[in-house]
Write a protein that holds these residues in place. Sequence first.
Motif, PDB file in Angstrom:
ATOM      1  N   LEU A   1      48.499  67.444  56.241  1.00 54.94           N
ATOM      2  CA  LEU A   1      48.064  66.470  55.237  1.00 54.94           C
ATOM      3  C   LEU A   1      46.553  66.277  55.283  1.00 54.94           C
ATOM      4  N   ALA A   2      45.927  66.290  54.113  1.00 58.86           N
ATOM      5  CA  ALA A   2      44.484  66.051  54.024  1.00 58.86           C
ATOM      6  C   ALA A   2      44.168  65.366  52.703  1.00 58.86           C
ATOM      7  N   GLY A   3      43.009  64.724  52.655  1.00 57.03           N
ATOM      8  CA  GLY A   3      42.536  64.113  51.420  1.00 57.03           C
ATOM      9  C   GLY A   3      43.482  63.077  50.855  1.00 57.03           C
ATOM     10  N   ARG A   4      43.759  63.172  49.555  1.00 54.01           N
ATOM     11  CA  ARG A   4      44.585  62.176  48.876  1.00 54.01           C
ATOM     12  C   ARG A   4      46.003  62.123  49.448  1.00 54.01           C
ATOM     13  N   ALA A   5      46.557  63.265  49.826  1.00 55.01           N
ATOM     14  CA  ALA A   5      47.909  63.276  50.391  1.00 55.01           C
ATOM     15  C   ALA A   5      47.952  62.480  51.696  1.00 55.01           C
ATOM     16  N   PHE A   6      46.911  62.610  52.507  1.00 49.78           N
ATOM     17  CA  PHE A   6      46.837  61.819  53.733  1.00 49.78           C
ATOM     18  C   PHE A   6      46.684  60.334  53.397  1.00 49.78           C
ATOM     19  N   GLY A   7      45.871  60.022  52.399  1.00 55.07           N
ATOM     20  CA  GLY A   7      45.710  58.632  51.971  1.00 55.07           C
ATOM     21  C   GLY A   7      47.011  58.014  51.500  1.00 55.07           C
ATOM     22  N   ASP A   8      47.811  58.779  50.755  1.00 48.64           N
ATOM     23  CA  ASP A   8      49.118  58.286  50.291  1.00 48.64           C
ATOM     24  C   ASP A   8      50.054  58.036  51.469  1.00 48.64           C
ATOM     25  N   PHE A   9      49.989  58.920  52.455  1.00 47.02           N
ATOM     26  CA  PHE A   9      50.795  58.757  53.674  1.00 47.02           C
ATOM     27  C   PHE A   9      50.426  57.453  54.381  1.00 47.02           C
ATOM     28  N   VAL A  10      49.138  57.169  54.492  1.00 47.06           N
ATOM     29  CA  VAL A  10      48.668  55.957  55.161  1.00 47.06           C
ATOM     30  C   VAL A  10      49.138  54.716  54.400  1.00 47.06           C
ATOM     31  N   THR A  11      49.061  54.755  53.087  1.00 45.48           N
ATOM     32  CA  THR A  11      49.526  53.621  52.274  1.00 45.48           C
ATOM     33  C   THR A  11      51.002  53.335  52.525  1.00 45.48           C
ATOM     34  N   ALA A  12      51.806  54.386  52.580  1.00 38.66           N
ATOM     35  CA  ALA A  12      53.240  54.216  52.849  1.00 38.66           C
ATOM     36  C   ALA A  12      53.480  53.643  54.237  1.00 38.66           C
ATOM     37  N   GLU A  13      52.667  54.056  55.214  1.00 36.59           N
ATOM     38  CA  GLU A  13      52.803  53.544  56.575  1.00 36.59           C
ATOM     39  C   GLU A  13      52.430  52.059  56.655  1.00 36.59           C
ATOM     40  N   ILE A  14      51.408  51.645  55.933  1.00 40.54           N
ATOM     41  CA  ILE A  14      51.020  50.232  55.903  1.00 40.54           C
ATOM     42  C   ILE A  14      52.176  49.387  55.376  1.00 40.54           C
ATOM     43  N   GLN A  15      52.817  49.869  54.321  1.00 39.86           N
ATOM     44  CA  GLN A  15      53.949  49.147  53.743  1.00 39.86           C
ATOM     45  C   GLN A  15      55.133  49.116  54.702  1.00 39.86           C
ATOM     46  N   ARG A  16      55.386  50.228  55.367  1.00 41.87           N
ATOM     47  CA  ARG A  16      56.520  50.309  56.291  1.00 41.87           C
ATOM     48  C   ARG A  16      56.353  49.332  57.459  1.00 41.87           C
ATOM     49  N   TRP A  17      55.172  49.342  58.082  1.00 40.00           N
ATOM     50  CA  TRP A  17      54.960  48.516  59.258  1.00 40.00           C
ATOM     51  C   TRP A  17      54.835  47.043  58.921  1.00 40.00           C
ATOM     52  N   SER A  18      54.434  46.731  57.718  1.00 41.94           N
ATOM     53  CA  SER A  18      54.438  45.339  57.277  1.00 41.94           C
ATOM     54  C   SER A  18      55.868  44.806  57.247  1.00 41.94           C
ATOM     55  N   ALA A  19      56.796  45.635  56.774  1.00 40.25           N
ATOM     56  CA  ALA A  19      58.205  45.256  56.729  1.00 40.25           C
ATOM     57  C   ALA A  19      58.781  45.102  58.140  1.00 40.25           C
ATOM     58  N   VAL A  20      58.399  46.011  59.053  1.00 46.39           N
ATOM     59  CA  VAL A  20      58.879  45.938  60.438  1.00 46.39           C
ATOM     60  C   VAL A  20      58.371  44.669  61.115  1.00 46.39           C
ATOM     61  N   ALA A  21      57.084  44.360  60.919  1.00 49.98           N
ATOM     62  CA  ALA A  21      56.502  43.164  61.530  1.00 49.98           C
ATOM     63  C   ALA A  21      57.223  41.913  61.043  1.00 49.98           C
ATOM     64  N   LYS A  22      57.509  41.870  59.750  1.00 50.42           N
ATOM     65  CA  LYS A  22      58.192  40.711  59.192  1.00 50.42           C
ATOM     66  C   LYS A  22      59.620  40.584  59.722  1.00 50.42           C
ATOM     67  N   ALA A  23      60.339  41.704  59.764  1.00 47.99           N
ATOM     68  CA  ALA A  23      61.743  41.677  60.199  1.00 47.99           C
ATOM     69  C   ALA A  23      61.872  41.358  61.687  1.00 47.99           C
ATOM     70  N   SER A  24      60.952  41.843  62.498  1.00 48.79           N
ATOM     71  CA  SER A  24      61.041  41.639  63.944  1.00 48.79           C
ATOM     72  C   SER A  24      60.475  40.298  64.391  1.00 48.79           C
ATOM     73  N   GLY A  25      59.659  39.688  63.513  1.00 53.14           N
ATOM     74  CA  GLY A  25      59.029  38.443  63.904  1.00 53.14           C
ATOM     75  C   GLY A  25      57.911  38.644  64.921  1.00 53.14           C
ATOM     76  N   ALA A  26      57.377  39.858  65.025  1.00 54.19           N
ATOM     77  CA  ALA A  26      56.331  40.160  66.007  1.00 54.19           C
ATOM     78  C   ALA A  26      55.120  39.274  65.783  1.00 54.19           C
ATOM     79  N   LYS A  27      54.580  38.761  66.897  1.00 54.24           N
ATOM     80  CA  LYS A  27      53.410  37.881  66.832  1.00 54.24           C
ATOM     81  C   LYS A  27      52.377  38.342  67.846  1.00 54.24           C
ATOM     82  N   LEU A  28      51.128  37.898  67.633  1.00 52.60           N
ATOM     83  CA  LEU A  28      50.065  38.211  68.583  1.00 52.60           C
ATOM     84  C   LEU A  28      50.231  37.302  69.799  1.00 52.60           C
ATOM     85  N   ASP A  29      50.392  37.928  70.978  1.00 51.58           N
ATOM     86  CA  ASP A  29      50.616  37.149  72.192  1.00 51.58           C
ATOM     87  C   ASP A  29      49.312  36.574  72.739  1.00 51.58           C
TER      88      ASP A  29
END
Length: 337
Positions: A309-337
């Motif tokens: 992955l390079a360029g725009r394809a890599f950027g799209d991958f990163v965007t999807a990862e941001i969305q995925r981990w936002s959902a995980v953080a919300k579901a798990s209730g993870a907080k800064l210790d």
Amino acid sequence: MPHDALTPGRRRLLTRTATLLLGSLASPWGVAQSSAQPTWPTKPVTIVVPFPAGGGTDAFARPLTAQLTKQLGLQVIIDNKGGAGGNVGATVAAKAHPDGYTWFMGAVHHAIAPAMYPKLDYNLQTDFVPVALISNVPQVVVVNPAKVQVRDLKELLAAVRAAPGKFNYASAGNGTSHHLAGELFKLQTRTFITHIPYRGAGPALQDLMAGQVDVMFDGLGSSAAHIRSGRLKALAVAATQRAPGFPDIPTSTEGGVPTYQVATWYGLWAPKGTPQPAIDRMTAELVRAFATPEIKSAWTNLGSEIPTLAGRAFGDFVTAEIQRWSAVAKASGAKLD
């Protein structure tokens, strides 16, 4: 003067003028800058690694920079700037002068950070230009074999369930993939393990091997050498298939937790405003590097396949990862210790 009457010299002058004018319209800085500046690079290049030496980002950055140094004929330097789960180094890189001589090698942690930190001094998607994915390795569940004497993931789960709160796990810092991977593991297995954050994977691994902590949900790249030496025991990779170079480590599916699938990836960005010719050249040099036997061998030894992955394809991958981990953080209730 009729066109036919133009002298050969005047024709050449008009042609050059038209070419420069059209070029300046198509690329506001390109023609003027490229005609005034030598081809990139003409001096050493710095890659900011936002974690201390000894972590997963470092494990891939060191062989890669050595190969790039060889290809470019100029030194490519690693600048380790750890702190705040990789956010200190990201801020430094985001504010660097965008002249093509400072780059940023971030990780999945930086796709997690927006969900964990209410205020960041940088924005991964607007302060940087995505260049390329560097590697993608599965997360691995590792323990200190002298302190946590279990043979596999099923035995670890049994031990944790028998003594809730007794065990702890180390991470590279609040909001890192190690942290969220641990919280996701707890969520999916309905167990409780205390989170112990460190200032990078390197210090966390040192304390794990010293017996100060029990478990780590680490990127395979940073644990690889310690697994091979026997100082750490790998119980499972968080994937559906066994990792390249590590055929003896079972998958999380084999360990009884098929939903537990987590990867640690690393990528290269340029500060926004970096000249496109420099980005294009760096991308081409990465393609060359990934084709070398040295990098192929190193990546296999670290449990990674060669990325594409390079360029725009890599950027799209990163965007999807941001969305995925936002959902995980919300579901798990993870907080800064």
